[in-house]
Design an enzyme around this catalytic site. Structure first.
Site, mmCIF file in Angstrom:
data_model
loop_
_atom_site.group_PDB
_atom_site.id
_atom_site.type_symbol
_atom_site.label_atom_id
_atom_site.label_comp_id
_atom_site.label_asym_id
_atom_site.label_seq_id
_atom_site.Cartn_x
_atom_site.Cartn_y
_atom_site.Cartn_z
ATOM 1 N N CYS A 79 -1.699 5.490 0.526
ATOM 2 C CA CYS A 79 -1.186 5.654 -0.836
ATOM 3 C C CYS A 79 -2.192 6.390 -1.721
ATOM 4 O O CYS A 79 -2.424 7.571 -1.510
ATOM 5 C CB CYS A 79 -0.797 4.280 -1.397
ATOM 6 S SG CYS A 79 0.246 4.422 -2.844
ATOM 7 N N HIS A 167 2.844 1.875 2.681
ATOM 8 C CA HIS A 167 1.909 0.752 2.894
ATOM 9 C C HIS A 167 2.177 0.076 4.241
ATOM 10 O O HIS A 167 3.102 -0.717 4.355
ATOM 11 C CB HIS A 167 2.065 -0.275 1.768
ATOM 12 C CG HIS A 167 1.495 0.193 0.477
ATOM 13 N ND1 HIS A 167 0.174 0.034 0.144
ATOM 14 C CD2 HIS A 167 2.063 0.871 -0.546
ATOM 15 C CE1 HIS A 167 -0.057 0.573 -1.039
ATOM 16 N NE2 HIS A 167 1.082 1.097 -1.484
ATOM 17 N N GLU A 169 0.547 -2.228 5.624
ATOM 18 C CA GLU A 169 0.084 -3.620 5.649
ATOM 19 C C GLU A 169 1.139 -4.622 5.195
ATOM 20 O O GLU A 169 1.018 -5.807 5.469
ATOM 21 C CB GLU A 169 -1.189 -3.767 4.800
ATOM 22 C CG GLU A 169 -1.027 -3.548 3.297
ATOM 23 C CD GLU A 169 -1.032 -2.074 2.868
ATOM 24 O OE1 GLU A 169 -0.909 -1.207 3.734
ATOM 25 O OE2 GLU A 169 -1.137 -1.816 1.658
#
Ligand code: XMP
Length: 509
Positions: A79, A167, A169
């Site tokens: 990002c 993202h 994660e």
């Protein structure tokens, strides 16, 4: 540590989550703020640049010298990290015309890329950004796009440096973990050998070396962190670890005896100290929650200091500090300079002047539990709900008396034992009872009663930061309520707390 990944934090709320995912893949990693990068030595296998609430277009957005590692190590920019890579290497980043937030599909992708090995086509990813990369550096190329984000992922031609706009994660990125594994193993060459067993082995060796024949004193709380930390130190130095477990009179029913027995069963050199009267005395007449917290904290320090003095030549203080307490918190304008001032340096209790040993300071909470399992810590400690340090002291609203403690211990016992008996205990993150400073009218037999109200609280949560009230079955609540009112003298009404956090908190005080 033989090999590690460094995560450079630009202030994203997800930075710790990246670290946890990498560790779940058995690779050790550390988070460092962008403004304070450690020396990049041979053990560093790769770099992750985190997201940020800032925009790279802002003049005062977080910056750092990427040349420190750009031509030397694999890099994954996430990002903001990806935008920083693009912008500083000759590309361009502009404000998005549409808000790019939420689920998206990686509809176009270069399947030959190592980063995408084993990832299903049309994989879902999670986007959360206000800027978009409009132009890549000439030495980079797009490797994935979504319908609305052309540069969803890119890489440099001449080096293993990648940027991803989404993202990986967060769990909404369904193949995010695989992508991280591809980066860690396929690109950085990590060996995935960082396991709980290896952590125990290396930590115990290090503790042996650091502590030698020194004595360590440590306060135990019955909680997971202090217990696991104590067991690691115990494995290293055995009886030279002196543990102190204080009964502040505000623990659950039978908890002091049960936990003390299980500590002794683990072979710990532990002394149980009955300080109930001292705490009750310190709390006399106090009603304000913060005053009560302070009185309990102060009394604990006094009791602990007295006990620590009884041990000859102690050199170290053991603590169960974990990683989230240690990571330097990054404000988006750079890490805040916090000056830790002790106003009363001269008056510090002696044990606070000892050297500190914190064997868990590299672990997240889930990592602590894994280590606990690896060293066969019993479930009574490992699966225990969190319990506040001031204990029942902040669950008895208003002033605290011996009688109120007894009533609440009984109430809490029916609730907690009930959860265990009905196999609900492990589904709940935390549960307990509050004794309210309210009397209500009731009727028992032919007599009217005017007795206390208790509130039951049970929540589901991941980390206590946010929580939902647990949707416990009505028949269970009905039984617990009956058990309490029929058996605990002084209580004639039970209510169940259906507030979530936020806006409520878990505790009532
Ligand atoms: P709240 O009430 O803030 O609680 O939603 C979040 C978590 O923190 C615990 N808690 C405390 N723990 N000392 C502690 O050691 C305290 O003063 C304290 N106050 C709240 C609470 O039990 C929950 O797990």
């Amino acid at each position: 540590m033989d090999e590690k990944i460094i995560i450079i934090d630009f202030g994203s709320q997800y930075t710790q989550l990246i670290a946890r995912r990498i560790r779940e893949l058995n690779v050790y990693c550390e988070i460092h703020p962008f403004s304070n990068i450690p020396e990049i030595d041979g053990s560093v296998k790769g770099i992750v640049l985190s997201g940020s609430p800032c925009s790279v277009r802002d003049e005062d957005s977080p910056r750092m010298d990427l040349d420190l590692f750009l031509d030397k190590l694999p890099v994954l920019g996430v990002c903001y990290g990806a935008q920083l890579l693009a912008q500083t290497q000759g590309g361009n980043v502009q404000a998005s015309t549409t808000r790019e937030y939420g689920r998206a599909i990686l509809s176009e992708r270069n399947d030959k890329e190592t980063l995408f090995q084993g990832i299903s086509s049309n994989s879902q990813v999670w986007m959360s950004h206000g800027d978009t990369i409009t132009e890549l550096p000439s030495s980079a190329e797009i490797i994935a796009s979504t319908d609305s984000v052309r540069v969803a992922a890119f890489k440099f031609h001449d080096k293993p440096v990648f940027g991803i706009q989404f993202h990986p994660e967060v769990t909404h990125s369904t193949d995010g973990k695989q992508l991280l594994e591809n980066f860690l193993v396929g690109i950085c060459g990590c060996s995935q050998t960082w396991t709980s067993d290896s952590f125990v082995e290396t930590t115990v060796e290090e503790l042996k070396e650091t502590l030698g024949n020194d004595k360590v004193v440590m306060g135990l709380s019955g909680g997971v962190d202090s217990s696991v930390a104590a067991m690691l130190i115990h494995k290293a130095i055995g009886k030279n670890l002196y543990c102190i477990f204080v009964d502040n009179g505000l623990l659950r029913k039978n908890e002091f005896e049960d936990v003390l027995t299980s500590y002794k069963g683990l072979g710990l050199n532990v002394k149980g100290v009955d300080a109930k009267a001292r705490f009750l005395n310190a709390l006399k007449g106090l009603t304000d929650p913060e005053d009560k917290r302070k009185a309990i904290g102060r009394t604990f320090i006094e009791v602990f200091d007295d006990e620590a003095h009884k041990i000859q030549d102690v050199k170290w203080l053991g603590q169960g500090t974990i990683y989230p307490d240690v990571i330097e918190s990054v404000s988006v304008k750079g890490p805040s300079v916090t000056i830790k001032s002790h106003h009363n340096v001269g008056g510090l209790p002696d044990f606070m002047k000892l050297k500190v040993v914190e064997p868990l300071k590299l672990l997240f909470k889930d990592g602590v539990r894994d280590v606990g399992r690896a060293i066969d810590m019993p479930d009574i400690i490992l699966k225990r709900h969190p319990f506040p340090g001031p204990g029942l002291g902040i669950r008895i609203l208003g002033d605290i008396t011996e009688d109120k403690v007894r009533i609440l211990q009984e109430v809490d016992h029916y609730f907690i034992q009930g959860l265990k008996d009905h196999k609900l205990y492990d589904d709940v993150w935390q549960a307990g009872a509050m004794l309210l400073p309210v009397q209500s009218v009731g009727v028992m037999g032919d007599e009217r009663t005017y007795e206390s109200v208790v509130a039951l609280r049970a929540v589901t949560s991941v980390d206590g930061m946010t929580a939902d009230w647990a949707h416990l079955p009505y028949p269970f609540l009905a039984k617990v309520s009956n058990d309490i009112i029929n058996n605990v003298k002084g209580v004639n009404r039970v209510v169940y707390d259906i507030s979530s956090k936020p806006p409520a908190t878990i505790e009532w005080e």
